[in-house]
Design a protein around this motif. Structure first.
Motif, short mmCIF file in Angstrom:
data_model
loop_
_atom_site.label_atom_id
_atom_site.label_comp_id
_atom_site.label_asym_id
_atom_site.label_seq_id
_atom_site.Cartn_x
_atom_site.Cartn_y
_atom_site.Cartn_z
N ARG A 50 2.33 -5.13 -3.83
CA ARG A 50 2.71 -5.84 -5.04
C ARG A 50 2.87 -7.34 -4.77
N ALA A 51 3.48 -7.69 -3.64
CA ALA A 51 3.65 -9.10 -3.29
C ALA A 51 2.30 -9.78 -3.09
N LYS A 52 1.37 -9.09 -2.44
CA LYS A 52 0.03 -9.65 -2.25
C LYS A 52 -0.65 -9.88 -3.60
N PHE A 61 -6.28 -17.01 -6.31
CA PHE A 61 -7.17 -16.57 -5.25
C PHE A 61 -6.34 -16.16 -4.03
N THR A 62 -6.98 -15.51 -3.12
CA THR A 62 -6.38 -15.19 -1.83
C THR A 62 -7.44 -15.44 -0.77
N LYS A 63 -7.01 -15.75 0.41
CA LYS A 63 -7.95 -15.97 1.51
C LYS A 63 -8.46 -14.66 2.07
N ASP A 64 -7.73 -13.57 1.81
CA ASP A 64 -8.12 -12.26 2.32
C ASP A 64 -9.18 -11.64 1.42
N SER A 65 -10.15 -10.99 2.03
CA SER A 65 -11.15 -10.27 1.25
C SER A 65 -10.56 -8.94 0.79
N LYS A 66 -11.23 -8.31 -0.15
CA LYS A 66 -10.79 -6.98 -0.60
C LYS A 66 -10.72 -6.02 0.59
N ASP A 68 -10.23 -6.81 3.73
CA ASP A 68 -9.10 -7.15 4.58
C ASP A 68 -7.80 -6.59 4.01
N ILE A 69 -7.62 -6.76 2.70
CA ILE A 69 -6.40 -6.26 2.06
C ILE A 69 -6.33 -4.74 2.17
N GLU A 72 -5.59 -3.70 5.81
CA GLU A 72 -4.18 -3.92 6.17
C GLU A 72 -3.29 -2.91 5.47
N ALA A 73 -3.59 -2.59 4.22
CA ALA A 73 -2.80 -1.59 3.50
C ALA A 73 -2.91 -0.22 4.18
N LYS A 74 -4.12 0.15 4.59
CA LYS A 74 -4.30 1.42 5.29
C LYS A 74 -3.57 1.43 6.63
#
Length: 79
Positions: A50-52, A61-66, A68-69, A72-74
């Protein structure tokens, strides 16, 4: 440790007894504590995602790609 008295519905009590009888857990208390730990860990992961999302929405925007997110979530989910 704090002692607490709680009530269960019949189906939930039967499920708890099955888990203890299968030797997966030594007591209902151990099982309930494990379920609470799992729920707390899951809530931590939900809060992180949620914070992301909030940060991405605020900045546009975010610097992380889908990927990457998701990776990291996994990692957080499994680890």
């Amino acid at each position: 440790m704090v002692r607490q008295s709680i009530s269960f519905t019949q189906p939930n009590d039967e499920w708890l007894k099955l888990q203890v009888n299968s030797k997966e857990y030594s007591s209902k208390s151990e099982l309930i504590n494990d379920l609470i730990r799992q729920a707390r860990n899951q809530q931590t992961q939900i809060d992180w995602i949620r914070a992301k999302l909030d940060r991405a929405e605020q900045t546009g925007f975010t610097k992380d790609s889908k990927q990457d997110i998701l990776a990291e979530a996994k990692l957080r989910l499994n680890g």
